[in-house]
Each structure stands twice: as C-alpha cells, then as structure tokens.
Design a protein around this motif. Structure first.
Motif, PDB file in Angstrom:
ATOM      1  N   GLU A  17       9.906  -8.001   5.218  1.00  0.00           N
ATOM      2  CA  GLU A  17      11.108  -8.173   5.727  1.00  0.00           C
ATOM      3  C   GLU A  17      10.817  -8.905   7.239  1.00  0.00           C
ATOM      4  N   PRO A  34      16.683 -11.273   3.056  1.00  0.00           N
ATOM      5  CA  PRO A  34      15.320 -10.360   2.258  1.00  0.00           C
ATOM      6  C   PRO A  34      15.150 -11.557   0.274  1.00  0.00           C
ATOM      7  N   LEU A  35      16.289 -11.661   0.485  1.00  0.00           N
ATOM      8  CA  LEU A  35      15.753 -12.629  -1.015  1.00  0.00           C
ATOM      9  C   LEU A  35      15.156 -14.084  -0.775  1.00  0.00           C
ATOM     10  N   ARG A  55      11.940 -12.356  -1.317  1.00  0.00           N
ATOM     11  CA  ARG A  55      11.312 -12.081  -2.564  1.00  0.00           C
ATOM     12  C   ARG A  55      11.050 -13.014  -2.886  1.00  0.00           C
ATOM     13  N   ILE A 112       7.754 -14.060  -2.766  1.00  0.00           N
ATOM     14  CA  ILE A 112       6.740 -13.227  -2.979  1.00  0.00           C
ATOM     15  C   ILE A 112       6.601 -13.512  -4.272  1.00  0.00           C
ATOM     16  N   GLN A 113       7.448 -14.296  -5.460  1.00  0.00           N
ATOM     17  CA  GLN A 113       7.251 -14.115  -6.831  1.00  0.00           C
ATOM     18  C   GLN A 113       6.787 -15.697  -7.176  1.00  0.00           C
ATOM     19  N   ALA A 154       6.480  -5.629  -1.201  1.00  0.00           N
ATOM     20  CA  ALA A 154       7.328  -6.085   0.113  1.00  0.00           C
ATOM     21  C   ALA A 154       7.231  -5.001   0.872  1.00  0.00           C
ATOM     22  N   SER A 169       8.880  -2.963   4.039  1.00  0.00           N
ATOM     23  CA  SER A 169       9.907  -2.769   4.920  1.00  0.00           C
ATOM     24  C   SER A 169       9.524  -2.159   6.944  1.00  0.00           C
ATOM     25  N   THR A 194       7.262  -1.553  -1.606  1.00  0.00           N
ATOM     26  CA  THR A 194       7.659  -1.734  -2.734  1.00  0.00           C
ATOM     27  C   THR A 194       6.923  -2.415  -4.197  1.00  0.00           C
ATOM     28  N   VAL A 249       7.475  -5.647  -6.371  1.00  0.00           N
ATOM     29  CA  VAL A 249       8.338  -5.966  -6.753  1.00  0.00           C
ATOM     30  C   VAL A 249       7.940  -7.071  -7.893  1.00  0.00           C
TER      31      VAL A 249
END
Length: 197
Positions: free
Chosen positions: A110, A155-156, A159, A162-163, A184, A186, A193, A195
């Motif tokens: 983040e 945050p989106l 993510r 990452i994807q 991801a 924090s 966590t 993804v």
C-alpha cells in the motif's frame, strides 16, 4: 501429473506456507532469525534460496524481515512498483534456471510512491516527461482503478499491478518451471495476504 511433479508442487506450496508463517512471526514480534554477522558467515559459502520475491524499491518493504527469513533463504529483486523490466525479468530467469528457485512471490504494498505518481498523472491527464518510464508502465492499472473505484483507486491500482505482473511473468517461457503468486503487504499491520489472479 506424475508422482515426482506432484511432490515438487507440494514442496513449493509448503515453501509458500513457510513464508506466510514467517510473516506471522514478524507480525507477532517473534522473529526466528536475527540476521547478524554470524548468520551471514554461515550463509557465505553458498546460496540455496527457497523462493524469490519480486517487490518494490520502497525502503519500508524488506522481504527478509517481512517473511522472517535468514541470509541465503530469499532472492530479492526490486523495481519501483515491481515493474517487470528487462533487468528484473532477467534476474528472475537467472534465479529460476541457475539457482533452481521454484517459487516467485510478486509482493506489492500500500501507499506505493510509483503507483501514486501514476494515479496523479492519469488524474491530470499528463504524461510528465519527468515521471517517465514508471508512470508509463503503471498507467494502465492506475487508469483502470480510477475508472472502477475512484474512492479506492490506490489500493485497487496496487492490486491490479500485482495481478498484471503475475500474468506477465507467467507468460515468460524461462519462468515456466516456477510457481508465481501475487501478494500484498500492509505497511500498517505488517500482514502479507495472497492476491487472487
């Protein structure tokens, strides 16, 4: 899938589980590894990393600490926003082919400065030449995030990046022997966590 392939897959899954257990120790303030000079000396003769972590250059994200690993246990590759440029991909190919690393974790986080710069550029509709390569590479996830969830764009976008990175690496022929997963981090809680793709 034959028995040896199944066994290898189980070992990789166990390695991923071990990293997540290390993250639990990190969050609990109970690290197993001190990473002092004695640990460095023990690892000095050779290396046999069990995983590679492809993460951001952010100084607050140190993979060895986040996953509570000792010297020689992780190969860490960094670029801002974990943009998979030629050097990063070449480094990942090297650790997979030459060091036999069976697992690559793409670790985003983040409040990433590179993602933030891309979000600002998209909002201002400007390709600022000073922002350059990174903003160009992160433009797509930033634009998509602002379109889909303007109030949760940061945050989106992280993510989505990452994807996107995981998908890019999975297409690479020289990385086909490695399991590649996204995760991801924090900054506030220290939790990692996984993804979903």
């Amino acid at each position: 899938m034959n028995a040896s392939a199944l066994m290898a897959q189980r070992e990789v899954i166990d390695t991923l589980g071990g990293l997540l257990e290390g993250n639990e120790r990190f969050r609990a303030g109970e690290p197993r590894f001190k990473r002092d000079i004695e640990s460095a000396r023990r690892a000095a003769p050779s290396q046999n990393p069990k995983a590679a972590v492809f993460t951001c250059v952010d100084s607050r994200v140190t993979a060895e600490s986040v996953f509570d690993c000792d010297f020689g246990q992780l190969a860490v590759i960094r670029t801002a926003g974990h943009v998979p440029d030629r050097a990063a991909v070449g480094s990942l190919e090297f650790v997979v082919s030459e060091l036999g690393v069976p697992l690559i974790v793409v670790l985003g986080h983040e409040r990433c400065g590179a993602v933030g710069a891309a979000l600002s550029a998209v909002e201002e509709k400007s390709h600022d030449p000073r922002a350059g390569y990174l903003v160009e590479q992160l433009w797509q996830p930033a634009a998509q995030a602002l379109e889909e969830a303007p109030d949760e764009a940061e945050p989106l976008a992280m993510r989505l990046q990452i994807q996107r990175t995981v998908a890019d690496l999975k297409r690479r022929e020289n990385l086909k022997d490695a399991m590649i997963v996204g995760a991801a981090y924090s900054l506030d809680t220290g939790e990692v966590t996984l993804v979903d793709e």
